[in-house]
Design a protein around this motif. Structure first.
Motif, PDB file in Angstrom:
ATOM      1  N   LEU A  86      -8.319   8.869 -22.782  1.00 18.54           N
ATOM      2  CA  LEU A  86      -7.944  10.374 -21.791  1.00 18.54           C
ATOM      3  C   LEU A  86      -8.548   9.799 -20.321  1.00 18.54           C
ATOM      4  CD1 LEU A  86      -9.130  13.134 -24.537  1.00 18.54           C
ATOM      5  CD2 LEU A  86      -6.869  12.129 -23.427  1.00 18.54           C
ATOM      6  N   GLY A  87      -9.516   8.986 -20.792  1.00 19.40           N
ATOM      7  CA  GLY A  87     -10.863   8.694 -19.564  1.00 19.40           C
ATOM      8  C   GLY A  87     -10.140   7.883 -18.428  1.00 19.40           C
ATOM      9  N   LYS A  88      -8.671   6.750 -19.207  1.00 16.48           N
ATOM     10  CA  LYS A  88      -8.444   5.931 -18.245  1.00 16.48           C
ATOM     11  C   LYS A  88      -6.848   6.518 -17.506  1.00 16.48           C
ATOM     12  CE  LYS A  88      -8.466   1.818 -21.964  1.00 16.48           C
ATOM     13  NZ  LYS A  88      -8.151   0.954 -22.843  1.00 16.48           N
ATOM     14  N   LEU A  89      -6.307   7.970 -18.340  1.00 18.38           N
ATOM     15  CA  LEU A  89      -5.127   8.261 -17.834  1.00 18.38           C
ATOM     16  C   LEU A  89      -6.418   9.217 -16.454  1.00 18.38           C
ATOM     17  CD1 LEU A  89      -3.613  10.500 -20.611  1.00 18.38           C
ATOM     18  CD2 LEU A  89      -2.750   8.295 -18.874  1.00 18.38           C
ATOM     19  N   GLY A  90      -7.150   9.918 -16.221  1.00 14.52           N
ATOM     20  CA  GLY A  90      -8.243  11.167 -16.004  1.00 14.52           C
ATOM     21  C   GLY A  90      -8.505   9.749 -14.263  1.00 14.52           C
ATOM     22  N   LEU A  91      -8.825   8.221 -14.504  1.00 15.04           N
ATOM     23  CA  LEU A  91      -9.194   7.340 -13.853  1.00 15.04           C
ATOM     24  C   LEU A  91      -8.127   7.625 -12.419  1.00 15.04           C
ATOM     25  CD1 LEU A  91     -11.890   5.113 -15.178  1.00 15.04           C
ATOM     26  CD2 LEU A  91     -12.162   6.681 -13.598  1.00 15.04           C
ATOM     27  N   THR A  92      -6.960   7.466 -13.130  1.00 16.45           N
ATOM     28  CA  THR A  92      -5.739   6.969 -12.676  1.00 16.45           C
ATOM     29  C   THR A  92      -4.740   8.097 -11.905  1.00 16.45           C
ATOM     30  OG1 THR A  92      -4.444   5.677 -14.355  1.00 16.45           O
ATOM     31  CG2 THR A  92      -3.092   6.555 -12.679  1.00 16.45           C
ATOM     32  N   ALA A  93      -5.398   9.530 -11.877  1.00 20.36           N
ATOM     33  CA  ALA A  93      -5.272  10.344 -11.795  1.00 20.36           C
ATOM     34  C   ALA A  93      -6.416  10.747 -10.920  1.00 20.36           C
ATOM     35  CB  ALA A  93      -5.725  11.835 -12.647  1.00 20.36           C
ATOM     36  N   THR A  94      -7.730  10.198 -10.876  1.00 17.97           N
ATOM     37  CA  THR A  94      -8.557  10.479  -9.691  1.00 17.97           C
ATOM     38  C   THR A  94      -8.179   9.383  -8.332  1.00 17.97           C
ATOM     39  OG1 THR A  94      -9.653  10.556 -11.315  1.00 17.97           O
ATOM     40  CG2 THR A  94     -10.321   9.876  -9.045  1.00 17.97           C
ATOM     41  N   LEU A  95      -7.205   7.877  -8.787  1.00 16.97           N
ATOM     42  CA  LEU A  95      -6.948   7.924  -7.532  1.00 16.97           C
ATOM     43  C   LEU A  95      -5.809   8.051  -6.791  1.00 16.97           C
ATOM     44  CD1 LEU A  95      -6.127   4.100  -9.363  1.00 16.97           C
ATOM     45  CD2 LEU A  95      -8.624   4.525  -7.640  1.00 16.97           C
ATOM     46  N   PHE A  96      -5.265   8.257  -7.921  1.00 20.99           N
ATOM     47  CA  PHE A  96      -4.120   9.843  -6.855  1.00 20.99           C
ATOM     48  C   PHE A  96      -4.661  10.826  -6.020  1.00 20.99           C
ATOM     49  CE2 PHE A  96      -1.291  13.503  -6.322  1.00 20.99           C
ATOM     50  CZ  PHE A  96      -0.256  13.269  -5.823  1.00 20.99           C
ATOM     51  N   LEU A  97      -5.387  11.378  -5.838  1.00 23.65           N
ATOM     52  CA  LEU A  97      -6.618  12.730  -5.779  1.00 23.65           C
ATOM     53  C   LEU A  97      -7.741  11.639  -4.259  1.00 23.65           C
ATOM     54  CD1 LEU A  97      -7.922  14.394  -8.224  1.00 23.65           C
ATOM     55  CD2 LEU A  97      -6.082  15.170  -7.061  1.00 23.65           C
ATOM     56  N   ILE A  98      -8.083  10.615  -4.658  1.00 17.37           N
ATOM     57  CA  ILE A  98      -7.964   9.913  -3.714  1.00 17.37           C
ATOM     58  C   ILE A  98      -7.479   9.347  -2.367  1.00 17.37           C
ATOM     59  CG2 ILE A  98      -9.266   7.762  -2.586  1.00 17.37           C
ATOM     60  CD1 ILE A  98     -10.731   7.508  -5.282  1.00 17.37           C
ATOM     61  N   GLY A  99      -6.257   8.544  -2.786  1.00 14.66           N
ATOM     62  CA  GLY A  99      -5.165   9.164  -1.617  1.00 14.66           C
ATOM     63  C   GLY A  99      -4.753  10.329  -1.419  1.00 14.66           C
ATOM     64  N   THR A 100      -4.681  11.200  -1.853  1.00 11.16           N
ATOM     65  CA  THR A 100      -4.303  12.392  -0.972  1.00 11.16           C
ATOM     66  C   THR A 100      -5.030  13.029   0.368  1.00 11.16           C
ATOM     67  OG1 THR A 100      -5.033  13.655  -2.544  1.00 11.16           O
ATOM     68  CG2 THR A 100      -2.692  13.204  -3.017  1.00 11.16           C
ATOM     69  N   GLY A 101      -6.432  12.063   0.331  1.00  9.44           N
ATOM     70  CA  GLY A 101      -7.005  12.467   0.555  1.00  9.44           C
ATOM     71  C   GLY A 101      -7.307  11.898   2.358  1.00  9.44           C
ATOM     72  N   LEU A 102      -6.860  10.746   2.393  1.00  8.78           N
ATOM     73  CA  LEU A 102      -6.936  10.110   3.280  1.00  8.78           C
ATOM     74  C   LEU A 102      -5.702  10.620   4.581  1.00  8.78           C
ATOM     75  CD1 LEU A 102      -8.520   7.691   4.692  1.00  8.78           C
ATOM     76  CD2 LEU A 102      -6.487   6.016   3.705  1.00  8.78           C
ATOM     77  N   VAL A 153      -1.163   4.567  -4.390  1.00 10.19           N
ATOM     78  CA  VAL A 153      -0.046   4.540  -3.615  1.00 10.19           C
ATOM     79  C   VAL A 153       0.902   6.109  -2.977  1.00 10.19           C
ATOM     80  CG1 VAL A 153       2.670   3.366  -2.659  1.00 10.19           C
ATOM     81  CG2 VAL A 153       0.413   1.928  -3.578  1.00 10.19           C
ATOM     82  N   GLY A 154       1.313   6.747  -4.401  1.00 10.43           N
ATOM     83  CA  GLY A 154       2.164   7.849  -4.258  1.00 10.43           C
ATOM     84  C   GLY A 154       0.842   8.959  -3.674  1.00 10.43           C
ATOM     85  N   GLY A 155      -0.546   9.037  -3.591  1.00 13.73           N
ATOM     86  CA  GLY A 155      -1.390   9.986  -3.204  1.00 13.73           C
ATOM     87  C   GLY A 155      -1.262   9.626  -1.613  1.00 13.73           C
ATOM     88  N   LEU A 156      -1.659   8.190  -1.183  1.00 23.13           N
ATOM     89  CA  LEU A 156      -1.559   7.909   0.345  1.00 23.13           C
ATOM     90  C   LEU A 156      -0.576   8.110   0.813  1.00 23.13           C
ATOM     91  CD1 LEU A 156      -2.727   3.851  -0.535  1.00 23.13           C
ATOM     92  CD2 LEU A 156      -4.194   5.882   0.640  1.00 23.13           C
ATOM     93  N   VAL A 157       1.117   8.250   0.658  1.00 15.81           N
ATOM     94  CA  VAL A 157       2.154   8.351   1.585  1.00 15.81           C
ATOM     95  C   VAL A 157       1.579  10.380   1.180  1.00 15.81           C
ATOM     96  CG1 VAL A 157       4.577   9.367   0.800  1.00 15.81           C
ATOM     97  CG2 VAL A 157       2.875   6.885   0.123  1.00 15.81           C
TER      98      VAL A 157
END
Length: 337
Positions: A283-299, A48-52
């Motif tokens: 670390l994998g779980k943290l990385g995936l959370t960061a990935t979701l933020f990155l995906i959101g910023t691209g929309l 949601v943060g990435g989308l905003v």
């Protein structure tokens, strides 16, 4: 002279105002990324943060963000493998083989039919269908070069898939709790009905640890279908176009899946390093959370405009049918993990 000073000051002020928003947007982006990777925010909040950010601010590092998201996703999935037992992975992957085969075949046929009915461009329609049927952006990235799709067609399909991923990440856990789905049931549903691996992991992680294990393993088994679908697409394109360059028919194989299995094997059979495995999995779980933020910023707003109405209607209709049919099959015990 005073007028010249005022004019000069005015120009400098405009230049400063033009410069600092860029600095501010970079700072906001980096702060959001660091928070997402810190473990202090959940996957849905990161998205949601990435989308905003993507909808309200012009992305200052869009190309770098997209590249980082792709690499970070694969690395994070490998890290997640250190937290899974290989025997369980094999069991879940084998039991989900039939479900994924039926789901993908049904989605491909229905997507082609909807695309023709809605008169969506052939390549864009196929990309949306492949992305929905298999694994979102990864499938689109693998199939697009084979189709020789242009940037607009890829953008339309990616925008549609990312839009629906965002909805699924927020809506699926709520529906699962409403219907009182078990951890295994929700993980299976997420793997069959959500496009991208990162969104499957995000929704499953929000539901529970067992849902995360089932959702990840079945999703990765589903992602393997990129290979036969890409090969079949290459064969069909070779027949339709007599002079197709060889490089256009190269298939992008998701090698990170093999690394995920290797990580699972190490954690299952070489148990002396279990403490390190736990750290890598985290670390994998943290990385995936960061990935979701990155995906959101691209929309961005521009991407939403490029999606248009008809491709979006095709993508939404196909996704609703696939998600609804798989949920009904799981809820009424027609299939189960």
């Amino acid at each position: 002279m005073p007028g010249a000073v005022v004019a000069s000051a005015s120009v400098n002020h405009r230049e400063t105002r033009r410069f600092f928003p860029t600095l501010d947007s970079k700072a906001i982006f980096l702060i959001g990324l660091m928070l997402s990777a810190s473990g202090f925010v959940s996957p849905p909040v990161a998205l949601v943060g990435g989308l905003v950010f993507g909808l309200l601010v012009e992305h200052p590092l869009k190309r770098e963000s997209s590249s980082l998201a792709r690499v970070l996703l694969q690395a994070s999935v490998v890290g997640l493998g250190f937290g899974l037992n290989l025997q369980e992975v094999i069991h879940v992957g084998r039991s989900g083989f039939v479900y994924t085969a039926v789901s993908i075949s049904f989605a491909m046929l229905l997507g082609a039919l909807l695309g023709k009915m809605l008169r969506v461009s052939g390549k864009a329609s196929y990309l949306i269908t492949a992305g929905t049927a298999i694994c979102g952006g990864s499938a689109i990235a693998a199939v697009a070069p084979i189709l020789a799709a242009n940037e607009e067609e890829i953008s339309v399909s990616m925008g549609t898939v990312f839009f629906l991923n965002s909805i699924a990440l927020l809506v699926f856990p709520a529906i699962g709790h409403l219907l009182k789905l078990s951890q295994n049931e929700f993980g299976l549903w997420a793997a069959l009905a959500i496009h991208d691996t990162s969104s499957v992991v995000g929704a499953s992680a929000a539901y529970g640890a067992q849902a995360l294990a089932v959702g990840t393993t079945v999703k990765l088994a589903r992602a393997l279908w990129i290979v036969p679908v890409s090969l079949l697409t290459a064969v069909v394109m070779a027949r339709l176009t007599a002079k197709t360059p060889a490089e256009k028919s190269r298939v992008r194989i998701p090698w990170f899946i093999a690394m995920f299995c290797a990580a699972s094997a190490l954690s299952t059979y070489v148990t002396r390093f279990h403490v390190a495995y736990g750290g890598l999995s985290h670390l994998g779980k943290l990385g995936l959370t960061a990935t979701l933020f990155l995906i959101g910023t691209g929309l961005s707003k521009k991407t939403l405009k490029q999606v248009g109405v008809r491709p979006l209607v095709q993508g939404v209709s196909l996704w609703v049918v696939v998600a609804g049919a798989s949920l009904a099959a799981i809820y009424f015990r027609v299939i189960g993990s």
